[in-house]
Design a protein around this motif. Structure first.
Motif, mmCIF file in Angstrom:
data_model
loop_
_atom_site.group_PDB
_atom_site.id
_atom_site.type_symbol
_atom_site.label_atom_id
_atom_site.label_comp_id
_atom_site.label_asym_id
_atom_site.label_seq_id
_atom_site.Cartn_x
_atom_site.Cartn_y
_atom_site.Cartn_z
ATOM 1 N N LEU A 46 34.843 32.728 35.440
ATOM 2 C CA LEU A 46 35.949 32.454 36.362
ATOM 3 C C LEU A 46 37.020 33.525 36.244
ATOM 4 O O LEU A 46 37.571 33.984 37.259
ATOM 5 N N TYR A 47 37.295 33.946 35.034
ATOM 6 C CA TYR A 47 38.290 35.001 34.813
ATOM 7 C C TYR A 47 37.846 36.306 35.466
ATOM 8 O O TYR A 47 38.642 36.986 36.122
ATOM 9 N N VAL A 48 36.581 36.667 35.308
ATOM 10 C CA VAL A 48 36.069 37.906 35.903
ATOM 11 C C VAL A 48 36.112 37.832 37.426
ATOM 12 O O VAL A 48 36.552 38.769 38.107
ATOM 13 N N TYR A 82 46.824 25.569 34.684
ATOM 14 C CA TYR A 82 47.451 26.852 34.995
ATOM 15 C C TYR A 82 47.245 27.913 33.921
ATOM 16 O O TYR A 82 47.522 29.091 34.175
ATOM 17 N N SER A 83 46.805 27.532 32.732
ATOM 18 C CA SER A 83 46.795 28.476 31.610
ATOM 19 C C SER A 83 45.926 29.700 31.890
ATOM 20 O O SER A 83 46.313 30.842 31.589
ATOM 21 N N LEU A 84 44.761 29.511 32.481
ATOM 22 C CA LEU A 84 43.886 30.653 32.751
ATOM 23 C C LEU A 84 44.498 31.593 33.789
ATOM 24 O O LEU A 84 44.353 32.813 33.689
ATOM 25 N N LEU A 124 46.697 34.355 32.525
ATOM 26 C CA LEU A 124 45.967 35.523 32.019
ATOM 27 C C LEU A 124 45.423 36.368 33.167
ATOM 28 O O LEU A 124 45.311 37.593 33.041
ATOM 29 N N VAL A 125 45.082 35.730 34.277
ATOM 30 C CA VAL A 125 44.653 36.482 35.455
ATOM 31 C C VAL A 125 45.804 37.339 35.973
ATOM 32 O O VAL A 125 45.622 38.510 36.329
ATOM 33 N N VAL A 126 47.006 36.752 36.015
ATOM 34 C CA VAL A 126 48.183 37.508 36.447
ATOM 35 C C VAL A 126 48.440 38.682 35.508
ATOM 36 O O VAL A 126 48.785 39.784 35.947
ATOM 37 N N SER A 141 40.582 25.769 27.998
ATOM 38 C CA SER A 141 40.825 26.361 29.312
ATOM 39 C C SER A 141 40.944 27.877 29.255
ATOM 40 O O SER A 141 40.794 28.543 30.279
ATOM 41 N N THR A 142 41.263 28.438 28.096
ATOM 42 C CA THR A 142 41.318 29.896 27.940
ATOM 43 C C THR A 142 40.374 30.360 26.837
ATOM 44 O O THR A 142 40.637 31.364 26.173
ATOM 45 N N LEU A 143 39.287 29.640 26.653
ATOM 46 C CA LEU A 143 38.309 30.011 25.632
ATOM 47 C C LEU A 143 37.414 31.114 26.191
ATOM 48 O O LEU A 143 36.315 30.861 26.688
ATOM 49 N N PHE A 144 37.877 32.332 26.111
ATOM 50 C CA PHE A 144 37.055 33.462 26.546
ATOM 51 C C PHE A 144 35.843 33.595 25.632
ATOM 52 O O PHE A 144 35.848 33.190 24.474
ATOM 53 N N TYR A 145 34.813 34.223 26.162
ATOM 54 C CA TYR A 145 33.576 34.386 25.394
ATOM 55 C C TYR A 145 33.830 35.157 24.108
ATOM 56 O O TYR A 145 33.328 34.802 23.038
#
Length: 316
Positions: A96-98, A176-178, A181-183, A265-269
């Motif tokens: 989702l982040y990518v 909203y937390s993710l 980081l996108v911003v 919610s912000t657990l990146f790989y």
């Protein structure tokens, strides 16, 4: 008149000697180049290829840094696919982040590059100012600052309060937390912007002038001239930024405090990989996670290269 002929063995021996002599001469000519490449070769084999092969072996073991690795075959990979819900969460959050950050970042970078390409005064100053976030964005200090900005009593909510809006706690709210980081990722648009600006400078002005004489609007010129001629640069930026997005670690680690945020919610790989390796000391499982990430990035990169025939136009 007798004609002397060499035996096949003698002829073969002569060719071998000549070939060996040519190899020695080639090595003598290229020796300075090999000498200058020696530090890179040592670094590649000792610091890149060697550890990579070592981690590939460890991915097939149960290793906790305290005892010798215990070979378990593909059990780490099987566990990943069948009995690890956090792995699925990390994959979902990272994808989702990518998907969100890369297009937004490239779109914003292209818009700013086109604005700067109009020949405004003080271009070097603007270019340096816009590039600065790319130099600072991956630092721990910026991540800490970003966490303070989006805290419940941070600057963002203070600005919203001026307009009578009560903002949430952006960091601790999983809705909203993710996106914070996108911003942050979009804010670091300077690097692709510089590359876009260089690509725009290579497009002949005559093509825009001819299109204007034919009555083409600015929007049509963008779709029919700018994008096709800029497609190789777009492709390059897309590949680089996608790889960087998959490897993002510092913002998620600092903003979430190393926990992955509320409800992961912000657990990146990469953050999950770090937790398994240095939090739970499951080095074998973390190595398997690392190799899965390598495979994911390789698949995305290969797909990008295969798709170039349909949308990337190279000037012949």
């Amino acid at each position: 008149m007798a004609v002397s002929e060499r035996s096949p063995a003698a002829a073969g021996n002569g060719e071998s000697i000549a070939l060996a002599r040519s190899y020695r001469e080639a090595f003598r000519r290229n020796a300075p180049g090999y000498l200058f490449l020696t530090p890179w070769l040592i670094g590649f084999f000792c610091l890149t290829l060697g550890p990579a092969l070592g981690s590939l072996y460890l991915s097939l073991t149960d290793f906790d840094l305290l005892q010798a690795p215990n070979f378990v075959g593909f059990q780490n990979y099987i566990r990943m696919a069948t009995a690890d819900p956090k792995f699925i969460s990390a994959i979902r959050v990272t994808f989702l982040y990518v998907i969100l950050s890369v297009p937004l970042k490239l779109g914003f970078a292209l818009a700013v590059a086109m604005m700067l390409n109009r020949g405004i005064k003080g271009l070097p100053v603007y270019r340096a100012v816009f590039y600065l976030p790319s130099l600072l964005g991956a630092s721990v200090a910026i991540a800490v600052l970003w966490r303070q900005l989006f805290a419940a009593d941070g600057m963002v909510n203070s600005m919203l309060a001026v307009f009578g809006i009560e903002g949430p706690s952006w960091i601790s709210n999983p809705r909203y937390s993710l996106y914070t980081l996108v911003v942050l990722s979009v804010w670091q648009f300077g690097s692709p912007m510089i590359i876009f600006l260089a690509g725009l400078r290579q497009i002949p002005v005559d093509m825009y002038e001819a299109a204007s004489l034919d009555g083409a609007s600015a929007r049509r010129q963008f779709w029919k001239i700018t994008l096709p001629l800029l497609s190789p640069v777009i492709f390059f930026n897309c590949v680089i930024q996608t790889i960087e997005a998959f490897k993002a670690f510092t913002p998620a680690f600092i903003v979430s405090g190393g926990t992955g945020g509320p409800i992961n919610s912000t657990l990146f790989y990469t953050l999950y990989l770090y937790q398994e390796a240095f939090g739970n000391f499951r080095m074998g499982y973390a190595s398997a996670l690392a190799w899965v990430l390598v495979i994911i990035i390789a698949i995305f990169t290969a797909f990008s290269f295969l798709s170039t025939r349909y949308w990337v136009h190279y000037d012949e």
